[in-house]
Design a protein around this motif. Sequence first.
Motif, short mmCIF file in Angstrom:
data_model
loop_
_atom_site.label_atom_id
_atom_site.label_comp_id
_atom_site.label_asym_id
_atom_site.label_seq_id
_atom_site.Cartn_x
_atom_site.Cartn_y
_atom_site.Cartn_z
N ASN A 388 0.67 -1.23 -0.13
CA ASN A 388 -0.32 -0.23 -0.33
C ASN A 388 1.29 1.01 0.09
O ASN A 388 2.43 0.87 -0.03
N THR A 389 0.59 2.16 -0.41
CA THR A 389 1.18 3.26 -0.04
C THR A 389 0.16 4.72 0.73
O THR A 389 -1.44 5.12 1.16
N ILE A 390 0.42 5.09 1.85
CA ILE A 390 -0.44 6.27 2.43
C ILE A 390 0.65 7.63 2.24
O ILE A 390 1.68 7.93 1.66
N LEU A 391 -1.11 8.43 1.81
CA LEU A 391 -1.01 9.47 1.48
C LEU A 391 -1.39 10.01 2.84
O LEU A 391 -1.85 10.24 3.28
N TYR A 392 -0.93 11.13 3.21
CA TYR A 392 -0.54 12.33 4.17
C TYR A 392 -1.33 13.05 3.79
O TYR A 392 -0.59 13.95 3.28
N LEU A 393 -2.55 13.70 3.89
CA LEU A 393 -2.88 14.85 2.90
C LEU A 393 -3.30 15.82 4.34
O LEU A 393 -4.03 16.29 4.91
N ALA A 394 -1.84 17.32 4.34
CA ALA A 394 -2.40 18.14 4.68
C ALA A 394 -3.18 19.35 4.39
O ALA A 394 -2.96 19.65 3.81
N VAL A 395 -4.32 19.93 5.02
CA VAL A 395 -4.73 20.29 4.87
C VAL A 395 -5.10 21.76 5.07
O VAL A 395 -5.77 21.65 6.43
N PHE A 396 -4.55 23.25 4.47
CA PHE A 396 -4.52 24.01 4.92
C PHE A 396 -5.63 24.63 5.25
O PHE A 396 -6.37 25.14 5.62
N ASN A 397 -6.56 24.85 3.91
CA ASN A 397 -7.57 25.43 3.71
C ASN A 397 -8.37 24.42 3.35
O ASN A 397 -9.71 23.50 2.67
N TRP A 398 -9.42 23.87 4.85
CA TRP A 398 -10.67 22.66 5.14
C TRP A 398 -11.31 23.32 4.32
O TRP A 398 -11.93 24.53 3.94
N ALA A 422 -12.70 11.64 15.68
CA ALA A 422 -13.05 10.85 15.83
C ALA A 422 -14.19 11.05 14.43
O ALA A 422 -14.67 9.39 14.32
N GLU A 423 -14.26 11.34 13.70
CA GLU A 423 -15.31 11.77 13.05
C GLU A 423 -14.08 10.55 11.43
O GLU A 423 -13.32 11.16 11.57
N LYS A 424 -15.32 10.86 10.37
CA LYS A 424 -14.94 9.03 9.71
C LYS A 424 -15.23 10.45 8.17
O LYS A 424 -15.49 11.28 8.09
N ALA A 425 -14.23 10.13 7.27
CA ALA A 425 -14.30 10.64 6.01
C ALA A 425 -14.56 9.53 4.42
O ALA A 425 -14.03 8.19 5.40
N ASN A 441 -16.80 20.57 10.96
CA ASN A 441 -14.89 21.42 10.81
C ASN A 441 -13.28 20.99 10.95
O ASN A 441 -13.46 19.34 11.21
N ALA A 442 -12.77 21.93 10.75
CA ALA A 442 -10.68 20.89 10.95
C ALA A 442 -11.17 20.75 11.82
O ALA A 442 -10.93 21.79 13.27
N PRO A 443 -10.25 19.56 12.78
CA PRO A 443 -9.58 19.44 13.91
C PRO A 443 -8.02 20.31 14.47
O PRO A 443 -8.42 20.74 14.80
N ASN A 444 -7.87 21.20 13.03
CA ASN A 444 -6.41 22.14 13.74
C ASN A 444 -6.98 23.08 13.20
O ASN A 444 -6.80 23.02 11.75
N THR A 445 -6.45 24.54 13.63
CA THR A 445 -6.62 25.44 13.00
C THR A 445 -5.55 25.65 12.13
O THR A 445 -5.44 26.57 10.53
N TYR A 446 -4.29 25.30 12.20
CA TYR A 446 -3.14 25.66 11.23
C TYR A 446 -3.16 24.69 10.17
O TYR A 446 -3.21 25.33 8.72
N ALA A 447 -3.66 23.41 10.24
CA ALA A 447 -3.56 22.16 9.00
C ALA A 447 -4.41 21.25 9.61
O ALA A 447 -3.38 20.67 10.90
N SER A 448 -5.07 20.70 9.09
CA SER A 448 -5.36 19.60 9.47
C SER A 448 -5.16 18.08 8.88
O SER A 448 -4.99 18.15 6.90
#
Length: 460
Positions: A388-398, A422-425, A441-448
């Motif tokens: 598998n490939t794990i992609l970590y998506l750092a979302v600045f603009n939710w 705890a929420e799912k995508a 809601n984004a879990p983090n104000t800077y980057a989720s």
Amino acid sequence: MKKLLLTSLLAWLLIANAAMSQTTLTKDERMQWWREARFGLFVHWGVYAQLAGAYNGERLKADGAEWIMNFMKISMGNYQAVAKQFNPVNYNPDDWVRMAKYAGMKYIIITAKHHDGFAMFKTSASKWNIVDATPYGKDVLKPLMAACKKYGIKLGFYYSEAQDWNNGGSAVRMKANVGWANPDSAKIDEYTKANTGHWDPAQTTSTFEEYMDRVAIPQVKELLTNYGDVAVFWWDTPAGMTDETAQKLHDLLKLQPQIITNNRLKKNFPGDTQTPEQTIPDAGKMAGIDWETCMTMNRTWGYNAYDHNFKSTEVLIHNLCDIASKGGNYLLNIGPKGDGTWPQESIDRLREIGDWMKVNSEAIYATKASPLPKLDWGRCTQKVDGNNTILYLAVFNWPKDGKLVVPGVSNKIVSTKIFGSAEKATTKSGDNTVELSLPANAPNTYASVVKLVVSGKVGM
Ligand code: FHN
């Protein structure tokens, strides 16, 4: 004389011994921890911190408070007098290392000697050092090495190999005379131009080669012999450096077979890492290269009491994600004060970055550059996990509508997870894209960070 002979014999034996073990480590083996680390602390500390960006009541009118002696053409005698006030009684290396570790930093690079030639360690090559020239009278590198060992952080040394404005004979990078209304400044500027950048006759009492043999080479040997395992040697500004002398310095690295070094010893000495400064290269520009962006938190490397232009925590976290998404390391600088404490703005930002890393560091450590096209909503890093490939998506603009389109992915989706929530995508595959439906809601104000696991490899 006898002592010098013995030291040279010891160093020779160490080099010979290390040379035999040098062959046991491949570059990949030496670089592994560094490539996984992704985040380090740069520390610019020295006598200039005592001046804190001003001299004789006049503020420096340029960035880079560690250059104040050069920018203000302060004479050797007057600058060396400043060392008599340098007494960092509040220096606590354990606190420093704990703050760096909490921020998620895996290594520290500290200025053992910057361009002013002041050695932050006990050296027999020159009396211009923290033990012999200050009321503090103690080496600060030894306790820092001990603290790093205690907390599992790697320690490296920055060394300005060619510039030394106080030991006579070294090179000097010419800098304009800024920020000090010295009545003789016109005369000084004339002298400086005529003397390859030197502004004090005492700076030219010997030749460059004599200086290198008397000070730089013995000091590099001391740093690579007396402090245990040195993780990185960070050369800087090879002004006037010759191939012959660069080779002598380079050969000393054999004393530390595991050591990593950078590309700033001299042009044709590439070292292990490239060092873009105050800038983050474009994606793809550094593919296949080990590189590290070094950056100030405000506008100065050395402490300047008047520089409150600190980058926000959001910008610093975005920089970390951006750099990791391009396969690089972030070497973020602080400039400690003359008393050994850090600026509060630096402390606050490192703590906030640490709070973010507590939840999201999996998206940074041991990741590789993004396999995706440019993203307008954030950055991506990746890890291979079996098939598998794990992609970590750092979302600045939710996304306001909760829909996040991820381009360049046509793989089968294995799983998703939202860090800090705890929420799912949920996912919907499209034409070489995946659309994620995210909670409001984004879990983090800077980057989720959204962790998206897909089967197989993801190609550009
Ligand atoms: O002149 C130095 C400067 O003071 C600082 O140490 C930076 C850090 O990379 N290096 C040189 C400028 O490139």
